[in-house]
Design a protein around this motif. Sequence first.
Motif, PDB file in Angstrom:
ATOM      1  N   ALA A 114      10.513   2.937   2.368  1.00 17.01           N
ATOM      2  CA  ALA A 114      11.568   2.183   3.049  1.00 17.01           C
ATOM      3  C   ALA A 114      11.206   1.888   4.464  1.00 17.01           C
ATOM      4  O   ALA A 114      11.722   0.537   4.849  1.00 17.01           O
ATOM      5  CB  ALA A 114      12.753   2.964   2.808  1.00 17.01           C
ATOM      6  N   ALA A 115      10.542   2.560   5.122  1.00 16.03           N
ATOM      7  CA  ALA A 115       9.904   2.014   6.385  1.00 16.03           C
ATOM      8  C   ALA A 115       9.323   0.606   6.611  1.00 16.03           C
ATOM      9  O   ALA A 115       9.750  -0.095   7.204  1.00 16.03           O
ATOM     10  CB  ALA A 115       9.267   3.241   7.305  1.00 16.03           C
ATOM     11  N   ALA A 116       8.595   0.577   5.672  1.00 16.55           N
ATOM     12  CA  ALA A 116       7.644  -0.526   5.673  1.00 16.55           C
ATOM     13  C   ALA A 116       8.493  -1.956   5.275  1.00 16.55           C
ATOM     14  O   ALA A 116       8.457  -2.871   5.522  1.00 16.55           O
ATOM     15  CB  ALA A 116       6.505  -0.516   4.537  1.00 16.55           C
ATOM     16  N   LEU A 117       9.451  -1.427   4.227  1.00 17.31           N
ATOM     17  CA  LEU A 117      10.421  -2.597   3.761  1.00 17.31           C
ATOM     18  C   LEU A 117      11.156  -3.116   4.875  1.00 17.31           C
ATOM     19  O   LEU A 117      11.526  -4.057   5.159  1.00 17.31           O
ATOM     20  CB  LEU A 117      11.395  -2.165   2.404  1.00 17.31           C
ATOM     21  CG  LEU A 117      12.175  -3.199   1.953  1.00 17.31           C
ATOM     22  CD1 LEU A 117      11.498  -4.560   1.600  1.00 17.31           C
ATOM     23  CD2 LEU A 117      13.145  -2.445   1.096  1.00 17.31           C
ATOM     24  N   LEU A 118      11.689  -2.041   5.594  1.00 18.97           N
ATOM     25  CA  LEU A 118      12.650  -2.470   6.941  1.00 18.97           C
ATOM     26  C   LEU A 118      11.944  -3.286   7.790  1.00 18.97           C
ATOM     27  O   LEU A 118      12.533  -4.277   8.384  1.00 18.97           O
ATOM     28  CB  LEU A 118      13.369  -1.228   7.397  1.00 18.97           C
ATOM     29  CG  LEU A 118      14.315  -0.622   6.320  1.00 18.97           C
ATOM     30  CD1 LEU A 118      14.650   0.741   7.086  1.00 18.97           C
ATOM     31  CD2 LEU A 118      15.741  -1.409   6.115  1.00 18.97           C
ATOM     32  N   LEU A 119      10.800  -2.800   8.090  1.00 16.96           N
ATOM     33  CA  LEU A 119      10.034  -3.612   9.142  1.00 16.96           C
ATOM     34  C   LEU A 119       9.621  -4.890   8.599  1.00 16.96           C
ATOM     35  O   LEU A 119       9.756  -5.874   9.391  1.00 16.96           O
ATOM     36  CB  LEU A 119       8.441  -2.736   9.249  1.00 16.96           C
ATOM     37  CG  LEU A 119       8.814  -1.519  10.358  1.00 16.96           C
ATOM     38  CD1 LEU A 119       7.454  -0.714  10.181  1.00 16.96           C
ATOM     39  CD2 LEU A 119       9.476  -1.817  11.593  1.00 16.96           C
ATOM     40  N   LEU A 120       9.439  -5.133   7.428  1.00 18.48           N
ATOM     41  CA  LEU A 120       9.141  -6.580   6.821  1.00 18.48           C
ATOM     42  C   LEU A 120      10.221  -7.308   7.085  1.00 18.48           C
ATOM     43  O   LEU A 120      10.171  -8.274   7.346  1.00 18.48           O
ATOM     44  CB  LEU A 120       8.860  -6.356   5.262  1.00 18.48           C
ATOM     45  CG  LEU A 120       8.256  -7.544   4.523  1.00 18.48           C
ATOM     46  CD1 LEU A 120       7.419  -7.454   3.382  1.00 18.48           C
ATOM     47  CD2 LEU A 120       9.500  -8.014   3.876  1.00 18.48           C
ATOM     48  N   LEU A 121      11.517  -6.747   6.668  1.00 14.61           N
ATOM     49  CA  LEU A 121      12.708  -7.587   6.734  1.00 14.61           C
ATOM     50  C   LEU A 121      12.943  -7.894   8.220  1.00 14.61           C
ATOM     51  O   LEU A 121      13.450  -8.900   8.515  1.00 14.61           O
ATOM     52  CB  LEU A 121      13.971  -6.862   6.186  1.00 14.61           C
ATOM     53  CG  LEU A 121      13.745  -6.668   4.509  1.00 14.61           C
ATOM     54  CD1 LEU A 121      14.953  -5.801   4.181  1.00 14.61           C
ATOM     55  CD2 LEU A 121      13.685  -8.053   3.949  1.00 14.61           C
ATOM     56  N   ALA A 122      12.705  -7.150   9.243  1.00 13.59           N
ATOM     57  CA  ALA A 122      12.977  -7.236  10.529  1.00 13.59           C
ATOM     58  C   ALA A 122      11.988  -8.273  11.133  1.00 13.59           C
ATOM     59  O   ALA A 122      12.561  -9.225  11.666  1.00 13.59           O
ATOM     60  CB  ALA A 122      12.769  -6.162  11.355  1.00 13.59           C
ATOM     61  N   GLY A 123      10.878  -8.116  10.626  1.00 13.43           N
ATOM     62  CA  GLY A 123       9.801  -9.244  11.031  1.00 13.43           C
ATOM     63  C   GLY A 123      10.090 -10.332  10.473  1.00 13.43           C
ATOM     64  O   GLY A 123      10.031 -11.584  11.571  1.00 13.43           O
ATOM     65  N   PHE A 124      10.613 -10.662   9.461  1.00 14.97           N
ATOM     66  CA  PHE A 124      10.726 -11.958   9.099  1.00 14.97           C
ATOM     67  C   PHE A 124      12.038 -12.296   9.502  1.00 14.97           C
ATOM     68  O   PHE A 124      12.265 -13.690   9.758  1.00 14.97           O
ATOM     69  CB  PHE A 124      10.531 -12.206   7.336  1.00 14.97           C
ATOM     70  CG  PHE A 124       9.335 -12.313   6.862  1.00 14.97           C
ATOM     71  CD1 PHE A 124       8.249 -13.066   7.359  1.00 14.97           C
ATOM     72  CD2 PHE A 124       8.787 -11.263   5.976  1.00 14.97           C
ATOM     73  CE1 PHE A 124       6.913 -13.323   6.901  1.00 14.97           C
ATOM     74  CE2 PHE A 124       7.554 -11.459   5.493  1.00 14.97           C
ATOM     75  CZ  PHE A 124       6.677 -12.373   5.783  1.00 14.97           C
ATOM     76  N   GLY A 125      13.032 -11.396   9.334  1.00 13.79           N
ATOM     77  CA  GLY A 125      14.556 -11.902  10.013  1.00 13.79           C
ATOM     78  C   GLY A 125      14.190 -12.519  11.458  1.00 13.79           C
ATOM     79  O   GLY A 125      14.591 -13.640  11.963  1.00 13.79           O
ATOM     80  N   LYS A 158       0.934  -1.387  -0.151  1.00 12.78           N
ATOM     81  CA  LYS A 158      -0.150  -0.031   0.166  1.00 12.78           C
ATOM     82  C   LYS A 158       0.669   1.238   0.014  1.00 12.78           C
ATOM     83  O   LYS A 158       0.608   2.224  -0.836  1.00 12.78           O
ATOM     84  CB  LYS A 158      -1.016   0.123   1.401  1.00 12.78           C
ATOM     85  CG  LYS A 158      -2.160  -0.959   1.182  1.00 12.78           C
ATOM     86  CD  LYS A 158      -2.860  -0.977   2.523  1.00 12.78           C
ATOM     87  CE  LYS A 158      -4.011  -2.305   2.199  1.00 12.78           C
ATOM     88  NZ  LYS A 158      -4.989  -1.831   2.281  1.00 12.78           N
ATOM     89  N   ASP A 159       1.819   1.451   0.690  1.00 13.57           N
ATOM     90  CA  ASP A 159       2.681   2.326   0.832  1.00 13.57           C
ATOM     91  C   ASP A 159       3.793   2.583   0.312  1.00 13.57           C
ATOM     92  O   ASP A 159       4.379   3.594  -0.027  1.00 13.57           O
ATOM     93  CB  ASP A 159       3.165   2.511   2.418  1.00 13.57           C
ATOM     94  CG  ASP A 159       1.858   2.730   3.457  1.00 13.57           C
ATOM     95  OD1 ASP A 159       0.787   3.011   2.937  1.00 13.57           O
ATOM     96  OD2 ASP A 159       1.892   2.600   4.548  1.00 13.57           O
ATOM     97  N   ARG A 160       4.697   1.650  -0.139  1.00 12.33           N
ATOM     98  CA  ARG A 160       5.858   1.610  -1.093  1.00 12.33           C
ATOM     99  C   ARG A 160       6.900   2.497  -0.327  1.00 12.33           C
ATOM    100  O   ARG A 160       7.176   3.560  -1.241  1.00 12.33           O
ATOM    101  CB  ARG A 160       5.564   2.031  -2.367  1.00 12.33           C
ATOM    102  CG  ARG A 160       4.575   0.962  -3.156  1.00 12.33           C
ATOM    103  CD  ARG A 160       5.430  -0.361  -3.381  1.00 12.33           C
ATOM    104  NE  ARG A 160       4.619  -1.041  -4.289  1.00 12.33           N
ATOM    105  CZ  ARG A 160       5.107  -2.507  -4.382  1.00 12.33           C
ATOM    106  NH1 ARG A 160       6.378  -2.920  -4.070  1.00 12.33           N
ATOM    107  NH2 ARG A 160       4.289  -3.228  -5.171  1.00 12.33           N
TER     108      ARG A 160
END
Length: 104
Positions: free
Chosen positions: A29-40, A25-27
């Motif tokens: 960097a913050a959303a991408l970093l949170l995604l990577l942190a969550g899955f990591g 929805k937002d596209r």
Amino acid sequence: MAWVSLVLAGCFEMFGVLMINKLNKDRNAAALLLLLAGFGLSFLFLSIAMKTLPMGTAYAVWTGIGASGGAILGMIFYGEPKNISRILFIALVLASAVGLKLVS
């Protein structure tokens, strides 16, 4: 301790799934970093749990928490359908995860 790690892994998996939707929805960097942190973190805690628990059990419970949690969060935050059959099948997934805990 392994089961606590596994539940944490499932919770971070659910967070990662939420962040996939946010990134779509937002596209930003913050959303991408949170995604990577969550899955990591999800994979980190899964690997900790798998030091003690059998791989099949750990993976089944982890995916069950992630899948059912993602579906529940979709209903709560994104207006996905809340019909009785959907809720019943989510409950079956969670019951299966609890069953694996009971026999492991």
